[in-house]
Design an enzyme around this catalytic site. Structure first.
Site, PDB file in Angstrom:
ATOM      1  N   TYR A  43      63.913  32.466  31.928  1.00 10.02           N
ATOM      2  CA  TYR A  43      63.424  31.140  31.866  1.00 10.02           C
ATOM      3  C   TYR A  43      63.275  30.615  33.355  1.00 10.02           C
ATOM      4  O   TYR A  43      62.363  29.715  33.421  1.00 10.02           O
ATOM      5  CB  TYR A  43      64.364  30.139  30.994  1.00 10.02           C
ATOM      6  CG  TYR A  43      63.960  29.984  29.670  1.00 10.02           C
ATOM      7  CD1 TYR A  43      64.018  31.317  28.722  1.00 10.02           C
ATOM      8  CD2 TYR A  43      63.675  28.997  29.162  1.00 10.02           C
ATOM      9  CE1 TYR A  43      63.360  30.973  27.681  1.00 10.02           C
ATOM     10  CE2 TYR A  43      63.172  28.609  27.860  1.00 10.02           C
ATOM     11  CZ  TYR A  43      62.986  29.849  27.052  1.00 10.02           C
ATOM     12  OH  TYR A  43      62.650  29.663  25.972  1.00 10.02           O
TER      13      TYR A  43
ATOM     14  N   LYS B 182      59.519  30.699  34.204  1.00 10.24           N
ATOM     15  CA  LYS B 182      58.427  29.978  33.549  1.00 10.24           C
ATOM     16  C   LYS B 182      58.039  28.903  34.161  1.00 10.24           C
ATOM     17  O   LYS B 182      58.479  28.325  35.013  1.00 10.24           O
ATOM     18  CB  LYS B 182      59.106  29.471  32.299  1.00 10.24           C
ATOM     19  CG  LYS B 182      59.365  30.274  31.028  1.00 10.24           C
ATOM     20  CD  LYS B 182      59.720  30.057  29.805  1.00 10.24           C
ATOM     21  CE  LYS B 182      60.260  31.064  29.012  1.00 10.24           C
ATOM     22  NZ  LYS B 182      59.353  31.683  27.888  1.00 10.24           N
TER      23      LYS B 182
ATOM     24  N   HIS C 238      69.592  30.281  29.555  1.00  9.11           N
ATOM     25  CA  HIS C 238      68.403  29.773  29.822  1.00  9.11           C
ATOM     26  C   HIS C 238      68.387  28.214  29.947  1.00  9.11           C
ATOM     27  O   HIS C 238      68.093  27.723  30.899  1.00  9.11           O
ATOM     28  CB  HIS C 238      67.393  29.919  28.549  1.00  9.11           C
ATOM     29  CG  HIS C 238      67.393  31.296  28.255  1.00  9.11           C
ATOM     30  ND1 HIS C 238      67.348  32.522  29.392  1.00  9.11           N
ATOM     31  CD2 HIS C 238      66.929  32.150  27.057  1.00  9.11           C
ATOM     32  CE1 HIS C 238      67.337  33.601  28.922  1.00  9.11           C
ATOM     33  NE2 HIS C 238      66.848  33.429  27.430  1.00  9.11           N
TER      34      HIS C 238
HETATM   35  C1  BG6 Z   1      65.883  35.491  24.733  1.00  8.10           C
HETATM   36  C2  BG6 Z   1      66.619  35.503  23.454  1.00  8.10           C
HETATM   37  O1  BG6 Z   1      66.635  35.648  25.873  1.00  8.10           O
HETATM   38  O2  BG6 Z   1      65.130  34.628  24.793  1.00  8.10           O
HETATM   39  C3  BG6 Z   1      65.982  35.401  22.137  1.00  8.10           C
HETATM   40  O3  BG6 Z   1      67.632  36.589  23.391  1.00  8.10           O
HETATM   41  C4  BG6 Z   1      64.940  34.314  22.458  1.00  8.10           C
HETATM   42  O4  BG6 Z   1      66.694  35.405  21.210  1.00  8.10           O
HETATM   43  C5  BG6 Z   1      64.054  34.487  23.629  1.00  8.10           C
HETATM   44  O5  BG6 Z   1      64.067  34.354  21.260  1.00  8.10           O
HETATM   45  C6  BG6 Z   1      63.318  33.324  23.839  1.00  8.10           C
HETATM   46  O6  BG6 Z   1      62.268  33.555  24.974  1.00  8.10           O
HETATM   47  P1  BG6 Z   1      61.051  32.989  24.903  1.00  8.10           P
HETATM   48  O7  BG6 Z   1      60.481  33.088  26.348  1.00  8.10           O
HETATM   49  O8  BG6 Z   1      60.211  33.470  23.844  1.00  8.10           O
HETATM   50  O9  BG6 Z   1      60.948  31.352  24.718  1.00  8.10           O
END
Ligand code: BG6
Length: 478
Positions: A180, A183, A241
């Site tokens: 995260y 991003k 995150h």
């Molecule tokens: C991961 C989790 O860290 O992040 C997942 O283990 C989740 O369960 C994912 O779906 C979400 O990431 P993004 O970038 O798709 O929002």
């Protein structure tokens, strides 16, 4: 821009993460000119694969937005070699080292630059780290290691993991990924807060009524139930995150924007969060969709029968400092909801009871956007006010920009030795210290049963009144 003759090794090269994220991110950097054609990439895993087999696994996941970029796929794949070997004994590592040394010798590299990406389950982290240190460490150059979450299961196991890694690698050599932090909108938070006086001066309890950070996914844990069952949504996305997003949203201005000063402030902030109140939260688990087409969490055969695993949680946090005391901040995350969206909502206090309050929305995904709900006179003869969006949707405003994927951005940072967007050891400790008591409570025999919500819904129906209780005002456009 980049160092020549860098050697990147991806452990777990035959796995899902490597195929879907790591190799595509390396390709993205190569495609955009941020990874030199002199780079050497090794894939390492236990499986016996030929290089052609590895390439054909990776190829479908490489993104080629333009015609021109299609021509970069094969040159990129040609940078890769594959070595199969065990993780806990040295044969494969010795072979890897021999190959790397030969590559560096042929390229006349004086100061080796080696990056190791551990796209591996935590059970083999330490074995690999030991083998790396013994056999493949660049004694006269730079070695960097990227590790993936989960970093432990709770405070104790996270500390144990750190204690095992610390004698092997210095903190500056370790890059703990929380994707995260890579991003675009998350990287924007400090610019936004500290670069705009009207936000900067109102970023406090006097002006802000409540903050929400919400993560919604439209799919369940299908296929990952076995993994998810002992993890739950709090460990999966909230402790890492969403908490990371929260710290960047609420830290004090750092002394400077170097990685240590920013992370010092993050640690201070984490320490100022009050212990979580076990009686003031919502936890949920999804059942089959109302139309019966989507399975319930418990339908997954890899999940423990009767599991109380949490697939939805809404957790209020309070920061006990001058700036934030009394402002409710709700972190919430759910699987199998009605939409896929991650956003931050900052609700301001109203200037008077007659007008709706301002709201600043930062949409992390999909489609990055920032918008502010603003009161303005209705145009024309009317004198009454209306609330409208002042809208900065990135795809409209920044049409020709390349916005890197989180993993592209973070791998580039690690190649440059920039730790700003990686999690420091003390940050990790504080984040586990905050969530471990709650997790223990939720996993004890006396744990409350999660509230059930149907797949494809907005979550437990108690959510709206819960959010209202925590200072959130629903508007027509919410
Ligand atoms: C991961 C989790 O860290 O992040 C997942 O283990 C989740 O369960 C994912 O779906 C979400 O990431 P993004 O970038 O798709 O929002």
């Amino acid at each position: 821009e980049f160092q020549e003759n860098t050697v990147i090794t991806v452990f777990g090269a035959s796995g899902d993460l490597a195929k879907k994220k790591t190799f595509p991110a390396l390709f993205g950097l190569f495609r955009e000119g941020h990874l030199s054609a002199s780079t050497k990439i090794y894939g390492y895993a236990r499986s016996h694969l030929s290089i052609e087999e590895l390439k054909s696994r990776i190829r479908p996941f490489l993104k080629t937005p333009t015609e021109e970029s299609k021509s970069k796929v094969e040159p990129f794949l040609d940078l890769i070699s594959y070595i199969s070997g065990p993780y806990d004994t040295n044969e494969g590592f010795i072979k890897l080292n021999d190959d790397i040394v030969k590559f560096e010798k042929d390229a006349k590299v004086e100061e080796p630059h080696r990056l190791f990406y551990l796209a591996l389950p935590p059970s083999v982290f330490v074995d690999v780290a030991k083998q790396l240190k013994e056999n493949v460490y660049a004694t006269n150059g730079v070695t960097r290691i990227i590790v993936e979450k989960p970093f432990g299961h709770d405070l104790k196991s996270s500390r144990e993991l750190q204690e095992q890694l610390a004698p092997l690698f210095k903190e500056e050599e370790l890059f703990r990924i929380d994707h995260y932090l890579g991003k675009e909108m998350v990287k924007n938070l400090l610019n936004l807060r500290f670069g705009n006086q009207f936000l900067n001066s109102s970023w406090n309890k006097e002006s802000i009524q409540s903050i929400q950070v919400s993560f919604k996914e439209p799919f369940g844990t299908e296929g990952r139930g076995g993994y998810f069952d002992s993890i739950g949504i709090i460990r999966d996305v909230i402790q890492n995150h969403l908490l990371q997003v929260l710290t960047l949203l609420t830290i004090e201005p750092p002394k400077s924007y170097d990685s240590e000063s920013v992370r010092d402030e993050k640690v201070k902030l984490l320490k100022a969060i009050k212990p979580l109140d076990f009686n003031d939260l919502i936890v949920g688990q999804y059942t089959a969709s109302e139309d019966g087409t989507k399975p319930s969490y418990l339908d997954d055969e890899t999940v423990n029968p009767g599991s109380k695993a949490v697939t939805f949680a809404a957790i209020p946090l309070y920061i006990d400092n001058e700036r934030w005391s009394g402002v409710p901040i709700v972190l919430r995350a759910g699987k199998a909801l009605d939409v896929g969206k991650v956003e931050i909502r900052i609700q301001y206090k109203p200037t008077s009871p007659e007008v709706p309050s301002n709201e600043l929305v930062i949409r992390i995904q999909p489609s990055e956007a920032i918008y502010i709900k603003l009161n303005t006179k209705q145009p024309g003869l009317s004198t009454s006010s209306t609330i409208v969006d002042l809208d900065l949707t990135y795809k409209n405003r920044f049409e020709n920009f390349w916005i890197p994927e989180a993993y592209e951005s973070l791998i580039r940072d690690s190649l440059r030795g920039d730790h700003s967007n990686f999690v420091r050891d003390d940050e990790l400790d504080e984040s586990w210290a905050l969530f471990t008591p709650l997790l223990n409570h939720l996993e004890s025999d006396s744990a409350p049963a999660p509230i059930l919500y149907p797949y494809g819904s907005r979550g437990p129906k108690e959510l709206s009144s819960f959010l209202e209780k925590h200072g959130y005002v629903f508007s027509e456009t919410t």
